[in-house]
Scaffold this active site. Sequence first.
Site, short mmCIF file in Angstrom:
data_model
loop_
_atom_site.label_atom_id
_atom_site.label_comp_id
_atom_site.label_asym_id
_atom_site.label_seq_id
_atom_site.Cartn_x
_atom_site.Cartn_y
_atom_site.Cartn_z
N LYS A 164 43.76 35.62 22.83
CA LYS A 164 44.93 35.08 23.52
C LYS A 164 45.60 34.02 22.65
O LYS A 164 44.90 33.27 21.96
CB LYS A 164 44.49 34.39 24.82
CG LYS A 164 44.10 35.31 25.96
CD LYS A 164 43.73 34.48 27.19
CE LYS A 164 43.22 35.36 28.32
NZ LYS A 164 44.22 36.30 28.84
N ASP B 224 38.98 31.06 34.72
CA ASP B 224 38.84 32.51 34.88
C ASP B 224 37.60 32.90 35.70
O ASP B 224 37.26 34.07 35.82
CB ASP B 224 38.82 33.18 33.50
CG ASP B 224 39.40 34.59 33.54
OD1 ASP B 224 40.14 34.91 34.49
OD2 ASP B 224 39.09 35.38 32.63
N ARG C 66 37.66 43.42 34.60
CA ARG C 66 37.33 44.69 35.27
C ARG C 66 36.01 45.24 34.74
O ARG C 66 35.29 45.94 35.46
CB ARG C 66 38.49 45.68 35.07
CG ARG C 66 38.82 46.00 33.65
CD ARG C 66 40.20 46.62 33.48
NE ARG C 66 41.25 45.60 33.47
CZ ARG C 66 42.56 45.88 33.39
NH1 ARG C 66 42.98 47.12 33.34
NH2 ARG C 66 43.44 44.90 33.38
N GLU D 294 38.66 42.05 30.25
CA GLU D 294 37.20 41.96 30.40
C GLU D 294 36.78 41.84 31.86
O GLU D 294 35.66 42.18 32.22
CB GLU D 294 36.66 40.77 29.58
CG GLU D 294 36.74 39.41 30.27
CD GLU D 294 38.14 38.94 30.60
OE1 GLU D 294 39.10 39.43 29.97
OE2 GLU D 294 38.30 38.09 31.51
N ASP E 280 40.53 41.72 26.03
CA ASP E 280 41.04 40.73 26.99
C ASP E 280 41.08 41.29 28.41
O ASP E 280 41.28 40.54 29.36
CB ASP E 280 42.43 40.25 26.55
CG ASP E 280 42.84 38.96 27.22
OD1 ASP E 280 41.97 38.32 27.85
OD2 ASP E 280 44.03 38.59 27.11
N ASP F 245 37.73 32.63 29.06
CA ASP F 245 38.31 33.88 28.57
C ASP F 245 39.21 33.59 27.38
O ASP F 245 40.38 33.25 27.53
CB ASP F 245 39.11 34.56 29.70
CG ASP F 245 39.69 35.90 29.26
OD1 ASP F 245 39.32 36.39 28.17
OD2 ASP F 245 40.51 36.45 30.02
N1 BES Z 1 41.96 36.36 32.88
C1 BES Z 1 43.03 37.19 32.46
C2 BES Z 1 44.15 37.28 33.47
C3 BES Z 1 44.90 36.02 33.74
C4 BES Z 1 45.89 35.59 32.87
C5 BES Z 1 44.64 35.29 34.88
C6 BES Z 1 46.59 34.45 33.14
C7 BES Z 1 45.33 34.13 35.14
C8 BES Z 1 46.30 33.72 34.27
C9 BES Z 1 42.54 38.62 32.20
O1 BES Z 1 41.25 38.73 31.71
C10 BES Z 1 43.45 39.23 31.20
O2 BES Z 1 43.55 38.72 30.13
N2 BES Z 1 44.14 40.29 31.59
C11 BES Z 1 45.06 40.97 30.74
C12 BES Z 1 44.88 42.44 30.92
C13 BES Z 1 45.56 43.28 29.88
C14 BES Z 1 44.97 43.02 28.53
C15 BES Z 1 45.44 44.73 30.27
C16 BES Z 1 46.48 40.54 31.12
O3 BES Z 1 46.75 40.34 32.31
O4 BES Z 1 47.26 40.35 30.21
ZN ZN Z 2 41.08 38.53 29.61
ZN ZN Z 3 39.94 37.16 32.30
#
Ligand code: BES
Ligand code: ZN
Ligand code: ZN
Length: 426
Positions: A205, A216, A279, A277, A275, A198
């Site tokens: 990111k 991920d 869901r 993604e 990001d 990811d």
């Molecule tokens: N895979 C990430 C969530 C994550 C981050 C898991 C750090 C473990 C450690 C996910 O895809 C993500 O980036 N989520 C975003 C959502 C937001 C953009 C609404 C998040 O949590 O910042």
């Molecule tokens: Zn993400």
């Molecule tokens: Zn993710």
Amino acid sequence: MSTLSILLSEKTAPSKWGKDALLSFSEDTVTIHYQPEHRHGAIQRAARKLDNQGIKSVKLSGDNWDLESCWHFWIGYRNAKNNNKVSWAKLNKKDKQELKNRLAIIDWCRDIVNQQAETLSPLELATQSAKLISNYSSDISYNIISGEALKEQDYMGIYTVGKGSDRPAALLELDYNPTKNPKTPIIACLVGKGITFDSGGYSLKPSSFMESMRSDMGGAALVTGALALAIARGVNHRIKLYLCCADNLVSGNAFKLGDIIRYRNGKTVEVDNTDAEGRLVLADGLINADNDNPHYIIDCATLTGAAKIAVGNDYQSLLSFDDKFANQLLASSQAEHEAFWRLPLADFHRSQFPSSFADMANSGLPNTAGASTAAAFLSHFIKNYKQNWLHIDCSATFRKSATALWATGATGIGIRTLANLLNVLK
Ligand code: BES
Ligand code: ZN
Ligand code: ZN
């Protein structure tokens, strides 16, 4: 080089080793000193210290090692390089088998989560997961849909997220049916997020957040391990598994902000953050799960950073509208000595990601609860979301740095709990 023997003792260590010391040493032995109520934690911590000291080979000696103490030693001692050896204490036949199953399945999970994205593609993840489960039963059938076939069969979430990568996205559908009767009702469907890397996509990111994103796919590894362990423990009802596997990368063919995804259930989603993604890919798996009419649906996903901020790496996060089912999972987690913590999920979260161009957007409004809105998004893909559905946000799956209990990397936490739950569901 002789192997070090490890002994357990409820007596305090001689004071020359320090006040209430965890460890005392003699020529060829190390004794772990613990108070009975802290037995598991003390053993895990001691084992972590031994690995930190560079001790590569040990023998668990004396007669007070049981299954749980052996296991806690191992989860503390093991590191991502897997370069430590243990000669196990004598256990009864049943406990020996259970230890063997955990070592094979939970270590598999830790290894595949730690594995670099370069060598673990979406297709590899789907294939290796099906292979693990095949080791435990011949009553399984499975199918992998990948690449352009996803688009042809209308899996538009997985397809859209994955299309920026040179490696095709993949959906694993696996059916464990020990009754061999195709009409047997399905007790549970498991759905896992399998993002093999990811990057965040165009909502890129920063490096410090990206470096651990090979993990991920931890939700996919968790549901796979849970089904394998449940089968190894003798579960005898029908269970289905869906793994939603894709890379989330940047390229001339990657999805973009403002793109709209139309799902098979008719719902449309505007991408306002590439990001968010997880869901998007899970929605495809949940639609399939829901169409199977199982008694229960459980999904596991490293879905939000917010869950990690709330509970750290110390708990897996549980979100559900169903108190009874949630409490069943918490009872399983206690029985298996794994920590879960319930986070809020309410009806109002379900309208906190509006879109002017589609039914909903894929990320929540500013200042809303990240883990809760992510779970609420998923609920839109399950008809009877108020009942018999659990969502696990995998906050405890991967550690960026070591602690007194755990090496850096994947933990495997949650497999035992879910396997336990699968064995009690009716
Ligand atoms: N895979 C990430 C969530 C994550 C981050 C898991 C750090 C473990 C450690 C996910 O895809 C993500 O980036 N989520 C975003 C959502 C937001 C953009 C609404 C998040 O949590 O910042
Ligand atoms: Zn993400
Ligand atoms: Zn993710």
